[in-house]
Design a protein around this motif. Structure first.
Motif, PDB file in Angstrom:
ATOM      1  N   THR A  13       0.835  -1.202   0.000  1.00 33.25           N
ATOM      2  CA  THR A  13       0.000   0.000   0.000  1.00 33.25           C
ATOM      3  C   THR A  13       0.869   1.251   0.000  1.00 33.25           C
ATOM      4  OG1 THR A  13      -1.693  -1.171   1.249  1.00 33.25           O
ATOM      5  CG2 THR A  13      -1.855   1.226   1.193  1.00 33.25           C
ATOM      6  N   SER A  14       1.869   1.266   0.845  1.00 35.68           N
ATOM      7  CA  SER A  14       2.711   2.463   0.903  1.00 35.68           C
ATOM      8  C   SER A  14       3.533   2.605  -0.378  1.00 35.68           C
ATOM      9  CB  SER A  14       3.613   2.435   2.135  1.00 35.68           C
ATOM     10  OG  SER A  14       4.522   1.360   2.044  1.00 35.68           O
ATOM     11  N   ARG A  15       3.862   1.485  -1.010  1.00 29.88           N
ATOM     12  CA  ARG A  15       4.574   1.573  -2.297  1.00 29.88           C
ATOM     13  C   ARG A  15       3.670   2.112  -3.396  1.00 29.88           C
ATOM     14  NH1 ARG A  15       8.557  -3.674  -2.663  1.00 29.88           N
ATOM     15  NH2 ARG A  15       9.590  -3.299  -0.686  1.00 29.88           N
ATOM     16  N   VAL A  16       2.418   1.700  -3.383  1.00 30.76           N
ATOM     17  CA  VAL A  16       1.452   2.246  -4.345  1.00 30.76           C
ATOM     18  C   VAL A  16       1.359   3.757  -4.169  1.00 30.76           C
ATOM     19  CG1 VAL A  16      -1.005   2.337  -4.945  1.00 30.76           C
ATOM     20  CG2 VAL A  16       0.111   0.120  -4.595  1.00 30.76           C
ATOM     21  N   LEU A  17       1.277   4.189  -2.906  1.00 31.77           N
ATOM     22  CA  LEU A  17       1.193   5.633  -2.655  1.00 31.77           C
ATOM     23  C   LEU A  17       2.501   6.333  -3.049  1.00 31.77           C
ATOM     24  CD1 LEU A  17      -0.795   5.681   0.715  1.00 31.77           C
ATOM     25  CD2 LEU A  17      -1.646   6.130  -1.599  1.00 31.77           C
ATOM     26  N   ALA A  18       3.621   5.644  -2.908  1.00 36.02           N
ATOM     27  CA  ALA A  18       4.900   6.236  -3.327  1.00 36.02           C
ATOM     28  C   ALA A  18       4.936   6.434  -4.843  1.00 36.02           C
ATOM     29  CB  ALA A  18       6.056   5.357  -2.871  1.00 36.02           C
ATOM     30  N   VAL A  19       4.392   5.468  -5.583  1.00 38.93           N
ATOM     31  CA  VAL A  19       4.321   5.612  -7.047  1.00 38.93           C
ATOM     32  C   VAL A  19       3.463   6.822  -7.406  1.00 38.93           C
ATOM     33  CG1 VAL A  19       3.379   4.596  -9.171  1.00 38.93           C
ATOM     34  CG2 VAL A  19       4.768   3.196  -7.617  1.00 38.93           C
ATOM     35  N   ASP A  34      11.787   7.465 -14.241  1.00 38.88           N
ATOM     36  CA  ASP A  34      11.486   8.621 -13.375  1.00 38.88           C
ATOM     37  C   ASP A  34      10.716   8.166 -12.141  1.00 38.88           C
ATOM     38  OD1 ASP A  34      12.474  10.489 -15.226  1.00 38.88           O
ATOM     39  OD2 ASP A  34      10.504  10.858 -16.125  1.00 38.88           O
ATOM     40  N   ILE A  35       9.681   7.363 -12.376  1.00 36.36           N
ATOM     41  CA  ILE A  35       8.818   6.923 -11.275  1.00 36.36           C
ATOM     42  C   ILE A  35       9.622   6.121 -10.262  1.00 36.36           C
ATOM     43  CG2 ILE A  35       6.850   5.435 -10.663  1.00 36.36           C
ATOM     44  CD1 ILE A  35       5.583   6.234 -13.369  1.00 36.36           C
ATOM     45  N   ALA A  36      10.468   5.201 -10.762  1.00 36.67           N
ATOM     46  CA  ALA A  36      11.274   4.381  -9.862  1.00 36.67           C
ATOM     47  C   ALA A  36      12.205   5.267  -9.029  1.00 36.67           C
ATOM     48  CB  ALA A  36      12.077   3.361 -10.668  1.00 36.67           C
ATOM     49  N   ARG A  37      12.859   6.210  -9.701  1.00 36.76           N
ATOM     50  CA  ARG A  37      13.808   7.073  -9.003  1.00 36.76           C
ATOM     51  C   ARG A  37      13.109   7.968  -7.981  1.00 36.76           C
ATOM     52  NH1 ARG A  37      14.859  11.838 -10.680  1.00 36.76           N
ATOM     53  NH2 ARG A  37      14.110  11.329 -12.779  1.00 36.76           N
ATOM     54  N   ARG A  38      12.006   8.612  -8.403  1.00 37.10           N
ATOM     55  CA  ARG A  38      11.336   9.560  -7.520  1.00 37.10           C
ATOM     56  C   ARG A  38      10.611   8.867  -6.374  1.00 37.10           C
ATOM     57  NH1 ARG A  38      10.417  14.769  -9.131  1.00 37.10           N
ATOM     58  NH2 ARG A  38       8.297  14.700  -8.316  1.00 37.10           N
ATOM     59  N   SER A  39      10.208   7.611  -6.564  1.00 31.81           N
ATOM     60  CA  SER A  39       9.516   6.900  -5.485  1.00 31.81           C
ATOM     61  C   SER A  39      10.489   6.090  -4.631  1.00 31.81           C
ATOM     62  CB  SER A  39       8.461   5.958  -6.071  1.00 31.81           C
ATOM     63  OG  SER A  39       9.077   4.964  -6.861  1.00 31.81           O
ATOM     64  N   GLY A  40      11.730   5.982  -5.075  1.00 28.14           N
ATOM     65  CA  GLY A  40      12.711   5.206  -4.322  1.00 28.14           C
ATOM     66  C   GLY A  40      12.486   3.702  -4.400  1.00 28.14           C
TER      67      GLY A  40
END
Lengths: 261, 261
Positions: A13-19, A34-40
């Motif tokens: 859930t928190s990873r979904v919100l990070a995306v 970009d998404i991978a980098r910005r969401s960690g």
């Protein structure tokens, strides 16, 4: 698959919100990396989550291969009380106010130590502003922000005065003592103003929408080029709009809670 | 924990979307058991996901214990091209149109077989309508919907004509042959109208915002009580607004894609 097998549901859930949180106003279209980098997140994890979110129309993939926020997430977001309650109630009053003053009209709430802009009513005759619905600006440098801060709980004011107070223009009030006196003056006269404190060439006047317990539910402001000479001429129209919005919100069950949730 | 240990990450993503999808315009505030029932999830799973979503401010819990869509999800949703591109470009033109006609002004796109309302500009002098930003109404019963359908690809029109065509009022066009002739007439004259086809007492006039390839990017419509006698008097103002929006969208890179994603 390593990411999937490592993670319990809560973490996903928190990873979904990070995306989703990788997107912001300055980055409304992102590539997968970009998404991978910005969401960690690892690229493989981001790839899997993005594919799921596209399937659910929470994200959409454009013909250029970048991802954007999808129709479903936009629809669901509009169900927030900020939009469905506060904005829906206020919009006709903001609209009439714009028709009267022909300057940008803003509706904002305080979210933490920022002014969160819920709506902006404007037309081609109004001066361009950097504010936008869903955007955030500093409390101490904007008209709606200073109004919201003046009527905030004492501990919120104290924390904000401890700073740092970002200097947006040479006219931004960044001295805590001067800002405290300004807030006292706003409470005294019942309206806030700015003069080129957020953007050079722009002035604003704002009032709060009062809640049942005296707290500020929101603020309504007008921003223009040349309100400077007699900004107080706009106060009666602003005050009338804010009081009508307050009365309409008081009529609705849980209005306060919905409007500020 | 059974749900968590059973589910791979991809499944959790779809469960998160199921929790968010439990909310709609008729159900903006839900209890935990409402959410579990409407999302089809076990109560324990719903409880865990809701707690995570509250932590991430995607949901908010009110003092009455019900949950609503949170500030973060509202903010992220506004980054959708529907809002950030199409609505931002169109809003000043919708605003000026409202100021001219003093009737409800709508901006909508076609999403599948529905008209999805992106924005509504209104004031206290306008007749109340059931449309709202983020809402959906049938293509064949609304002005913006009929305009969008008339300029949709032939296979979309054919599928829509196969129905079912819901009867919203006694005046809704539910005969496929009559609707097909109406769509041809709209393409012929360049604008659509309705007369109490969605709501008794309401009439509308609408035009499409043309895209570079002749497809309809969106539709702009006016809804009022008594447009009936001479609705075509509104067409020049609508046409001008739609053409200006089309020109502005054409100026922006990826505008078509962003506006329709």
């Amino acid at each position: 698959m390593a990411g999937g097998s490592r993670s319990p549901g809560a973490s996903v859930t928190s990873r979904v919100l990070a995306v989703l949180g990788a997107f912001d106003a300055a980055h409304p279209a992102l590539t997968l990396s970009d998404i991978a980098r910005r969401s960690g997140l690892p690229l493989a994890t981001a790839h899997r989550l993005v594919a799921e979110l596209v399937t659910g129309r929470a994200l959409a993939r454009g013909v250029d291969g970048t991802y954007r926020i999808g129709v479903r997430l936009w629809e669901i977001g509009l169900l927030s009380p900020l939009h469905g309650q506060l904005r829906e109630v206020a919009l006709p009053y903001l609209q009439e106010l714009y028709t009267t003053v022909r300057e940008n009209v803003h509706l904002a709430v305080r979210d933490g130590d920022e002014a969160l802009y819920v709506e902006k009513v404007t037309g081609h005759r109004a001066v361009p502003t950097i504010s936008r619905a869903g955007g955030r600006l500093p409390l101490h440098a904007t008209g709606v922000g200073k109004a919201l801060l003046a009527y905030a709980p004492p501990e919120v004011i104290a924390a904000h005065l401890r700073g740092p107070l970002r200097r947006c223009t040479p006219y931004t009030i960044v001295e805590p003592g001067r800002l405290a006196r300004e807030l006292a003056a706003i409470r005294e006269r019942g309206w806030a103003r700015t003069h080129e404190e957020m953007t050079l060439g722009s002035c604003s006047v704002a009032v709060v929408v009062p809640g049942p317990d005296g707290a500020a539910l929101a603020a309504i402001g007008v921003v223009g080029h040349s309100l400077g000479a007699a900004p107080q001429r706009l106060v009666p129209a602003l005050r009338a709009a804010a009081d009508q919005v307050a009365a309409r919100l008081a009529d609705e069950p849980h209005a306060t809670q919905r409007a500020t949730a």
